[in-house]
Design a protein around this motif. Structure first.
Motif, PDB file in Angstrom:
ATOM      1  N   UNK A   1      40.158  35.209  48.026  1.00  0.00           N
ATOM      2  CA  UNK A   1      38.925  35.785  47.524  1.00  0.00           C
ATOM      3  C   UNK A   1      39.232  36.642  46.298  1.00  0.00           C
ATOM      4  N   UNK A   2      38.391  36.555  45.284  1.00  0.00           N
ATOM      5  CA  UNK A   2      38.563  37.354  44.075  1.00  0.00           C
ATOM      6  C   UNK A   2      38.328  38.824  44.382  1.00  0.00           C
ATOM      7  N   UNK A   3      38.959  39.655  43.609  1.00  0.00           N
ATOM      8  CA  UNK A   3      38.765  41.100  43.756  1.00  0.00           C
ATOM      9  C   UNK A   3      37.334  41.467  43.373  1.00  0.00           C
ATOM     10  N   UNK A   4      36.916  42.610  43.874  1.00  0.00           N
ATOM     11  CA  UNK A   4      35.586  43.133  43.544  1.00  0.00           C
ATOM     12  C   UNK A   4      35.726  44.371  42.682  1.00  0.00           C
ATOM     13  N   UNK A   5      34.801  44.499  41.752  1.00  0.00           N
ATOM     14  CA  UNK A   5      34.663  45.725  40.984  1.00  0.00           C
ATOM     15  C   UNK A   5      33.290  46.287  41.331  1.00  0.00           C
ATOM     16  N   UNK A   6      33.301  47.404  42.025  1.00  0.00           N
ATOM     17  CA  UNK A   6      32.061  48.071  42.416  1.00  0.00           C
ATOM     18  C   UNK A   6      31.929  49.296  41.520  1.00  0.00           C
ATOM     19  N   UNK A   7      30.870  49.325  40.726  1.00  0.00           N
ATOM     20  CA  UNK A   7      30.632  50.433  39.809  1.00  0.00           C
ATOM     21  C   UNK A   7      29.462  51.251  40.340  1.00  0.00           C
ATOM     22  N   UNK A   8      29.741  52.519  40.583  1.00  0.00           N
ATOM     23  CA  UNK A   8      28.693  53.426  41.037  1.00  0.00           C
ATOM     24  C   UNK A   8      27.968  53.996  39.827  1.00  0.00           C
ATOM     25  N   UNK A   9      26.683  54.198  39.990  1.00  0.00           N
ATOM     26  CA  UNK A   9      25.842  54.740  38.932  1.00  0.00           C
ATOM     27  C   UNK A   9      24.923  55.779  39.557  1.00  0.00           C
ATOM     28  N   UNK A  10      24.909  56.962  38.996  1.00  0.00           N
ATOM     29  CA  UNK A  10      24.037  58.022  39.490  1.00  0.00           C
ATOM     30  C   UNK A  10      24.335  59.312  38.767  1.00  0.00           C
ATOM     31  N   UNK A  11      23.433  60.244  38.865  1.00  0.00           N
ATOM     32  CA  UNK A  11      23.609  61.520  38.180  1.00  0.00           C
ATOM     33  C   UNK A  11      24.700  62.352  38.848  1.00  0.00           C
ATOM     34  N   UNK A  12      25.096  63.411  38.178  1.00  0.00           N
ATOM     35  CA  UNK A  12      25.984  64.391  38.795  1.00  0.00           C
ATOM     36  C   UNK A  12      25.317  64.894  40.074  1.00  0.00           C
ATOM     37  N   UNK A  13      26.109  65.160  41.082  1.00  0.00           N
ATOM     38  CA  UNK A  13      25.655  65.673  42.382  1.00  0.00           C
ATOM     39  C   UNK A  13      24.716  64.713  43.110  1.00  0.00           C
ATOM     40  N   UNK A  14      24.809  63.421  42.814  1.00  0.00           N
ATOM     41  CA  UNK A  14      23.983  62.442  43.529  1.00  0.00           C
ATOM     42  C   UNK A  14      24.646  61.956  44.810  1.00  0.00           C
ATOM     43  N   UNK A  92      31.725  43.178  31.843  1.00  0.00           N
ATOM     44  CA  UNK A  92      32.575  42.304  31.027  1.00  0.00           C
ATOM     45  C   UNK A  92      34.028  42.343  31.499  1.00  0.00           C
ATOM     46  N   UNK A  93      34.522  43.509  31.858  1.00  0.00           N
ATOM     47  CA  UNK A  93      35.896  43.625  32.341  1.00  0.00           C
ATOM     48  C   UNK A  93      36.070  42.788  33.608  1.00  0.00           C
ATOM     49  N   UNK A  94      35.119  42.886  34.532  1.00  0.00           N
ATOM     50  CA  UNK A  94      35.194  42.109  35.775  1.00  0.00           C
ATOM     51  C   UNK A  94      35.185  40.616  35.480  1.00  0.00           C
ATOM     52  N   UNK A  95      34.305  40.191  34.599  1.00  0.00           N
ATOM     53  CA  UNK A  95      34.221  38.770  34.259  1.00  0.00           C
ATOM     54  C   UNK A  95      35.533  38.283  33.639  1.00  0.00           C
ATOM     55  N   UNK A  96      36.165  39.131  32.860  1.00  0.00           N
ATOM     56  CA  UNK A  96      37.402  38.761  32.198  1.00  0.00           C
ATOM     57  C   UNK A  96      38.550  38.456  33.140  1.00  0.00           C
ATOM     58  N   UNK A  97      38.516  39.031  34.347  1.00  0.00           N
ATOM     59  CA  UNK A  97      39.585  38.767  35.327  1.00  0.00           C
ATOM     60  C   UNK A  97      39.055  37.988  36.534  1.00  0.00           C
ATOM     61  N   UNK A  98      37.830  37.489  36.422  1.00  0.00           N
ATOM     62  CA  UNK A  98      37.260  36.696  37.509  1.00  0.00           C
ATOM     63  C   UNK A  98      36.922  37.503  38.744  1.00  0.00           C
ATOM     64  N   UNK A  99      36.666  38.792  38.580  1.00  0.00           N
ATOM     65  CA  UNK A  99      36.317  39.643  39.719  1.00  0.00           C
ATOM     66  C   UNK A  99      34.808  39.667  39.913  1.00  0.00           C
ATOM     67  N   UNK A 100      34.410  39.795  41.145  1.00  0.00           N
ATOM     68  CA  UNK A 100      32.996  39.968  41.464  1.00  0.00           C
ATOM     69  C   UNK A 100      32.572  41.354  40.986  1.00  0.00           C
ATOM     70  N   UNK A 101      31.426  41.443  40.308  1.00  0.00           N
ATOM     71  CA  UNK A 101      30.905  42.720  39.824  1.00  0.00           C
ATOM     72  C   UNK A 101      29.708  43.132  40.667  1.00  0.00           C
ATOM     73  N   UNK A 102      29.747  44.358  41.159  1.00  0.00           N
ATOM     74  CA  UNK A 102      28.638  44.899  41.941  1.00  0.00           C
ATOM     75  C   UNK A 102      28.293  46.272  41.382  1.00  0.00           C
ATOM     76  N   UNK A 103      27.029  46.461  41.029  1.00  0.00           N
ATOM     77  CA  UNK A 103      26.538  47.746  40.544  1.00  0.00           C
ATOM     78  C   UNK A 103      25.758  48.412  41.670  1.00  0.00           C
TER      79      UNK A 103
END
Length: 161
Positions: A1-14, A92-103
């Motif tokens: 299975x390809x690696x996953x890149x999970x990117x968290x998004x939220x304000x400070x103190x979220x 784009x970084x995830x796509x470049x190494x074939x990793x699954x991207x999750x936001x």
């Protein structure tokens, strides 16, 4: 299975760091934290960081994530991930190494964010964020758009089960 890149998004103190630690334990995965990188570099975002220094921190985070993903290790990025062009760069970084991207959007209302920051000023469980920096951050934060396919915290927690 390809690696996953999970990117968290939220304000400070979220609650992003709490979510990152929980997911890292469940998956397992490695956390790449912008705050920790800044700390290693002798910088603190809560007081404001010049754009060129923040850019170097972002480059370091991408380097660390790329090394982990290239070895098949899942990565969780702990950062506000605002504005959108930063999320796109991670995609784009995830796509470049074939990793699954999750936001993952850690959505927290402003009243809760400010209450958590005020509580932190009493407990000192993390470094402070000045009023000026927090006000600017909250007024310029770009939440994910519908076309970004962001998941909620509840949805991402189900992935780790």
């Amino acid at each position: 299975m390809a690696a996953r890149l999970i990117v968290l998004c939220g304000t400070s103190f979220s609650g992003k760091s709490t979510v990152a630690r929980e997911l890292a334990r469940r998956l397992p995965a490695q956390v790449v934290s912008m705050d920790e990188i800044n700390d290693r570099r002798g910088l603190w975002g809560g007081a404001g960081i010049p754009l060129e220094e923040w850019s170097r921190t972002f480059q370091q985070a991408q380097t660390e994530a790329l090394e982990l993903l290239s070895s098949g290790t899942p990565v969780i990025v702990d950062d506000t991930s605002s504005p959108r062009f930063l999320r796109d760069a991670w995609r784009e970084l995830a796509a470049g190494v074939g990793a699954e991207f999750i936001l993952v959007y850690v959505e927290t209302d402003e009243t809760t964010v400010r209450a958590r920051r005020d509580q932190n000023r009493i407990t000192h469980s993390r470094r402070d964020v000045t009023d000026t920096v927090l006000n600017h951050h909250l007024s310029t934060f770009e939440p994910p758009a519908a076309d970004e396919g962001a998941l909620s915290v509840e949805q991402i927690r189900a992935i780790g089960r």
